[in-house]
Design an enzyme around this catalytic site. Structure first.
Site, PDB file in Angstrom:
ATOM      1  N   ALA A  80       0.866  -1.178   0.000  1.00 37.41           N
ATOM      2  CA  ALA A  80       0.000   0.000   0.000  1.00 37.41           C
ATOM      3  C   ALA A  80       0.900   1.223   0.000  1.00 37.41           C
ATOM      4  CB  ALA A  80      -0.902  -0.003   1.228  1.00 37.41           C
ATOM      5  N   HIS A  88       8.259  10.769  -1.164  1.00 42.20           N
ATOM      6  CA  HIS A  88       8.789   9.731  -2.029  1.00 42.20           C
ATOM      7  C   HIS A  88       7.738   8.767  -2.580  1.00 42.20           C
ATOM      8  CE1 HIS A  88      10.414   8.157   1.910  1.00 42.20           C
ATOM      9  NE2 HIS A  88      10.300   6.960   1.402  1.00 42.20           N
ATOM     10  N   ARG A 127     -10.050  -0.179  -1.077  1.00 48.47           N
ATOM     11  CA  ARG A 127      -9.555  -1.262  -1.943  1.00 48.47           C
ATOM     12  C   ARG A 127      -9.037  -2.456  -1.147  1.00 48.47           C
ATOM     13  NH1 ARG A 127      -9.111   3.560  -4.161  1.00 48.47           N
ATOM     14  NH2 ARG A 127      -8.828   3.950  -6.393  1.00 48.47           N
TER      15      ARG A 127
END
Ligand code: INI
Length: 158
Positions: A80, A88, A127
């Site tokens: 994830a 980043h 999700r």
């Protein structure tokens, strides 16, 4: 006409699932969806090897090692990467994606990209087993399908 379609039958398949610890509250849901999907498609829990790593940036080298070990029919990379406030995000996403792709190409076995990349924690949770399904389960189904496709392609290979 020849048509090759993958079967969704996991009996006898051996898979490795790589689960980063970063954002573990999401990744653990992906992992349980992945294991559940494998078993519901006829696979055995004994044929799943789970590997925990620090973060999605480390997926490439881990998947490559597993994929080249000759011990698995497929490798599933979970993760994830959540944009949030991190600078980043783009680096981690692109390293994860290209590392997974390179592991598949160097080993010749399916290495599936089950990494959620989202702008927010809410989107990631959606999700990972809530209203947008479970990307970990989807990734395992893709792995099962690809193992079946690869086995059929091996039979017709000249
Ligand atoms: N790793 C993730 O899996 N998800 C993220 O969202 C993330 N962010 O945001 O930084 C992340 N970073 C850690 C990275 O994957 C490496 O583990 C770390 O940089 C050490 O190489």
């Amino acid at each position: 006409m020849h048509v090759i379609d993958g079967l969704l039958a996991a009996a006898g398949m051996r898979i490795a699932v790589v689960a980063p610890r970063f954002n573990s509250f999401v990744v653990e849901q992906l992992l349980s969806g992945a294991i559940d999907a494998f078993v519901r498609h006829g696979g055995s829990k004994n044929d799943i090897t789970v590997v925990h790593i620090p973060g999605s940036f480390e997926l490439g080298v881990t998947c490559k090692k597993l994929a080249e070990s000759n011990k698995f029919d497929a490798v599933v990379a979970l993760g994830a990467v959540i944009r949030g406030a991190t600078s980043h995000y783009d680096l981690v996403c692109s390293q994860a994606a290209s590392g997974v792709a390179q592991a598949a190409l160097s080993s010749g076995i399916p290495v599936i990209f089950g990494v959620i990349t989202t702008d927010s924690i809410e989107q990631a949770v959606e999700r990972a087993g809530t209203k947008a399904g479970n990307k970990g389960a989807d990734a395992v189904v893709a792995a099962i399908e690809m193992v079946s496709v690869m086995r059929q392609l091996e039979k017709i290979a000249v």
